[in-house]
Write a protein that holds these residues in place. Structure first.
Motif, PDB file in Angstrom:
ATOM      1  N   ALA A 133      -2.588  30.705   7.608  1.00  0.00           N
ATOM      2  CA  ALA A 133      -2.208  29.842   6.484  1.00  0.00           C
ATOM      3  C   ALA A 133      -3.428  29.503   5.640  1.00  0.00           C
ATOM      4  N   LEU A 134      -4.561  29.259   6.312  1.00  0.00           N
ATOM      5  CA  LEU A 134      -5.797  28.953   5.589  1.00  0.00           C
ATOM      6  C   LEU A 134      -6.254  30.155   4.755  1.00  0.00           C
ATOM      7  N   PHE A 135      -6.141  31.351   5.339  1.00  0.00           N
ATOM      8  CA  PHE A 135      -6.514  32.559   4.602  1.00  0.00           C
ATOM      9  C   PHE A 135      -5.670  32.705   3.342  1.00  0.00           C
ATOM     10  N   VAL A 136      -4.347  32.565   3.507  1.00  0.00           N
ATOM     11  CA  VAL A 136      -3.452  32.720   2.351  1.00  0.00           C
ATOM     12  C   VAL A 136      -3.751  31.650   1.310  1.00  0.00           C
ATOM     13  N   PHE A 137      -4.046  30.448   1.787  1.00  0.00           N
ATOM     14  CA  PHE A 137      -4.366  29.351   0.883  1.00  0.00           C
ATOM     15  C   PHE A 137      -5.628  29.654   0.078  1.00  0.00           C
ATOM     16  N   ILE A 138      -6.648  30.195   0.748  1.00  0.00           N
ATOM     17  CA  ILE A 138      -7.903  30.514   0.055  1.00  0.00           C
ATOM     18  C   ILE A 138      -7.681  31.644  -0.947  1.00  0.00           C
ATOM     19  N   VAL A 139      -6.866  32.635  -0.552  1.00  0.00           N
ATOM     20  CA  VAL A 139      -6.570  33.732  -1.481  1.00  0.00           C
ATOM     21  C   VAL A 139      -5.901  33.182  -2.739  1.00  0.00           C
ATOM     22  N   MET A 140      -4.957  32.236  -2.523  1.00  0.00           N
ATOM     23  CA  MET A 140      -4.286  31.612  -3.659  1.00  0.00           C
ATOM     24  C   MET A 140      -5.281  30.842  -4.522  1.00  0.00           C
ATOM     25  N   LEU A 141      -6.190  30.142  -3.855  1.00  0.00           N
ATOM     26  CA  LEU A 141      -7.141  29.281  -4.560  1.00  0.00           C
ATOM     27  C   LEU A 141      -8.113  30.106  -5.403  1.00  0.00           C
ATOM     28  N   LEU A 142      -8.605  31.207  -4.834  1.00  0.00           N
ATOM     29  CA  LEU A 142      -9.624  31.991  -5.535  1.00  0.00           C
ATOM     30  C   LEU A 142      -9.003  32.931  -6.549  1.00  0.00           C
ATOM     31  N   ASP A 143      -7.770  33.384  -6.291  1.00  0.00           N
ATOM     32  CA  ASP A 143      -7.071  34.288  -7.200  1.00  0.00           C
ATOM     33  C   ASP A 143      -7.912  35.516  -7.527  1.00  0.00           C
ATOM     34  N   VAL A 144      -8.239  36.279  -6.483  1.00  0.00           N
ATOM     35  CA  VAL A 144      -9.051  37.486  -6.673  1.00  0.00           C
ATOM     36  C   VAL A 144      -8.155  38.719  -6.753  1.00  0.00           C
ATOM     37  N   ARG A 145      -6.917  38.498  -7.145  1.00  0.00           N
ATOM     38  CA  ARG A 145      -5.929  39.571  -7.200  1.00  0.00           C
ATOM     39  C   ARG A 145      -6.410  40.714  -8.102  1.00  0.00           C
ATOM     40  N   GLY A 146      -6.240  41.943  -7.634  1.00  0.00           N
ATOM     41  CA  GLY A 146      -6.513  43.103  -8.467  1.00  0.00           C
ATOM     42  C   GLY A 146      -7.968  43.495  -8.572  1.00  0.00           C
ATOM     43  N   SER A 147      -8.866  42.664  -8.030  1.00  0.00           N
ATOM     44  CA  SER A 147     -10.279  42.991  -8.196  1.00  0.00           C
ATOM     45  C   SER A 147     -10.758  43.974  -7.143  1.00  0.00           C
ATOM     46  N   ASP A 148      -9.893  44.284  -6.151  1.00  0.00           N
ATOM     47  CA  ASP A 148     -10.289  45.239  -5.122  1.00  0.00           C
ATOM     48  C   ASP A 148      -9.788  46.638  -5.457  1.00  0.00           C
ATOM     49  N   ARG A 206     -14.467  47.589   4.220  1.00  0.00           N
ATOM     50  CA  ARG A 206     -13.919  46.796   3.122  1.00  0.00           C
ATOM     51  C   ARG A 206     -15.017  46.084   2.344  1.00  0.00           C
ATOM     52  N   ARG A 207     -14.691  45.731   1.085  1.00  0.00           N
ATOM     53  CA  ARG A 207     -15.691  45.070   0.250  1.00  0.00           C
ATOM     54  C   ARG A 207     -15.324  43.633  -0.063  1.00  0.00           C
ATOM     55  N   ASN A 208     -14.058  43.299   0.151  1.00  0.00           N
ATOM     56  CA  ASN A 208     -13.618  41.931  -0.109  1.00  0.00           C
ATOM     57  C   ASN A 208     -14.011  41.042   1.073  1.00  0.00           C
ATOM     58  N   ALA A 209     -14.759  39.980   0.796  1.00  0.00           N
ATOM     59  CA  ALA A 209     -15.280  39.146   1.887  1.00  0.00           C
ATOM     60  C   ALA A 209     -14.155  38.521   2.702  1.00  0.00           C
ATOM     61  N   ILE A 210     -13.026  38.206   2.056  1.00  0.00           N
ATOM     62  CA  ILE A 210     -11.915  37.591   2.791  1.00  0.00           C
ATOM     63  C   ILE A 210     -11.325  38.576   3.792  1.00  0.00           C
ATOM     64  N   VAL A 211     -11.177  39.847   3.366  1.00  0.00           N
ATOM     65  CA  VAL A 211     -10.616  40.851   4.268  1.00  0.00           C
ATOM     66  C   VAL A 211     -11.596  41.145   5.399  1.00  0.00           C
ATOM     67  N   ILE A 212     -12.907  41.150   5.088  1.00  0.00           N
ATOM     68  CA  ILE A 212     -13.914  41.333   6.135  1.00  0.00           C
ATOM     69  C   ILE A 212     -13.782  40.236   7.181  1.00  0.00           C
ATOM     70  N   PHE A 213     -13.534  39.037   6.707  1.00  0.00           N
ATOM     71  CA  PHE A 213     -13.372  37.905   7.608  1.00  0.00           C
ATOM     72  C   PHE A 213     -12.132  38.049   8.481  1.00  0.00           C
ATOM     73  N   MET A 214     -11.045  38.560   7.879  1.00  0.00           N
ATOM     74  CA  MET A 214      -9.826  38.811   8.664  1.00  0.00           C
ATOM     75  C   MET A 214     -10.088  39.851   9.747  1.00  0.00           C
ATOM     76  N   SER A 215     -10.868  40.877   9.413  1.00  0.00           N
ATOM     77  CA  SER A 215     -11.192  41.903  10.402  1.00  0.00           C
ATOM     78  C   SER A 215     -11.999  41.307  11.549  1.00  0.00           C
ATOM     79  N   LEU A 216     -12.883  40.369  11.216  1.00  0.00           N
ATOM     80  CA  LEU A 216     -13.650  39.684  12.260  1.00  0.00           C
ATOM     81  C   LEU A 216     -12.716  38.934  13.202  1.00  0.00           C
ATOM     82  N   GLU A 217     -11.705  38.287  12.628  1.00  0.00           N
ATOM     83  CA  GLU A 217     -10.724  37.575  13.452  1.00  0.00           C
ATOM     84  C   GLU A 217     -10.000  38.533  14.382  1.00  0.00           C
TER      85      GLU A 217
END
Lengths: 101, 172
Positions: free
Chosen positions: B66-81, A26-37
């Motif tokens: 919950a923290l992950f979802v919150f950060i996703v909401m905060l950064l709003d990186v939707r569609g960039s992947d 994956r290239r999204n840092a957040i998803v990479i972090f989820m995979s680490l979890e």
């Protein structure tokens, strides 16, 4: 068909490998972090299974510490990702190449 | 040990894990991770670690996802992947997955232990909070202190990282 230690360890290995795949692919840092979890969680399952089948409780107590470490890790990692996004306006790891070359 | 609940729960856990890794949408991936965690806590119940199952749901599902979802909401990186992963990195990740999985499966693929130890032999199994408390404050006292210190440092680190420091006025 009985479920032994093997099955639990196989599942744990499978989850660890899935998490590893996510970290690499994956290239999204957040998803990479989820995979680490996910990888952390897989190791937790192995510890609990060993603990149950050997009749000791050290593995179970150790999982407490893993949970605490995971919580700290997530807090710091997500703060870094947010700071990164504020500076570079991206969380895609292949665009974060300031240290390349 | 019961076979059907184990296979059901492991199918949920592994399927949701694959979803969390493979799905494009970050929010969907986070919810797949949540499903995987719930399956995992079910497996903990099968392994007689009721307290850890409850803790896993509280800490992971309640706080971390919950923290992950919150950060996703905060950064709003939707569609960039939307740009697909490069073929080379996908192939490398697949090979690494296969090698790691095969190695671990071969290592663990012997009939190690098929019957769990009887419950009476293991005081820490089950839901005895008293046992955990006793262990944490006698045998594992030093690790508990170290983890507490680590949490403090992590909290300070997060504050330092995320705070915007204003430039000092009288520096010039």
């Amino acid at each position: 068909m009985t479920v032994g230690l093997d099955q639990y360890l196989f599942l744990s290995a499978l989850l660890f490998a899935i998490g590893f795949f996510g970290v690499l692919a994956r290239r999204n840092a957040i998803v990479i972090f989820m995979s680490l979890e996910l990888m952390l969680m897989a190791s937790t399952l192995a510890l609990v299974a060993f603990s149950r089948f050997n009749g000791t409780s050290s593995g179970n107590v150790f999982v407490f510490f893993i949970l605490a470490i995971a919580a700290a890790e997530v807090a710091v990692g997500l703060a870094i990702i947010v700071a990164l996004f504020r500076h570079r306006k991206t969380v895609m790891v292949d665009e974060l190449n300031a240290l390349k070359n | 040990m019961p076979a059907l609940p184990f296979y059901l729960l492991s199918a949920i856990t592994a399927g949701c894990a694959i979803g969390a890794v493979a799905l494009r949408n970050t929010v969907t991936a986070a919810f797949c991770l949540l499903g995987s965690l719930l399956g995992m806590s079910g497996l903990f119940v099968l392994l007689d670690a009721y307290l850890l199952a409850a803790l896993l749901v509280l800490v992971y599902a309640g706080a971390i996802v919950a923290l992950f979802v919150f950060i996703v909401m905060l950064l709003d990186v939707r569609g960039s992947d939307s740009r697909p992963t490069t073929r080379v990195s996908l192939a490398a990740a697949g090979v690494a997955f296969a090698v790691l999985g095969a190695g671990l499966a071969v290592t663990f693929g012997r009939n190690l232990l098929t019957t769990p130890a009887p419950l009476a032999e293991a005081p820490g199994l089950g839901a005895s909070l008293k046992f955990y408390g006793e262990q944490l404050f006698t045998t594992y006292l030093l690790p508990v202190q170290i983890v507490g210190f680590l949490l403090l440092i992590a909290m300070l680190g997060v504050i330092v990282i995320s705070k915007r420091f204003a430039p000092v006025e009288d520096a010039k």
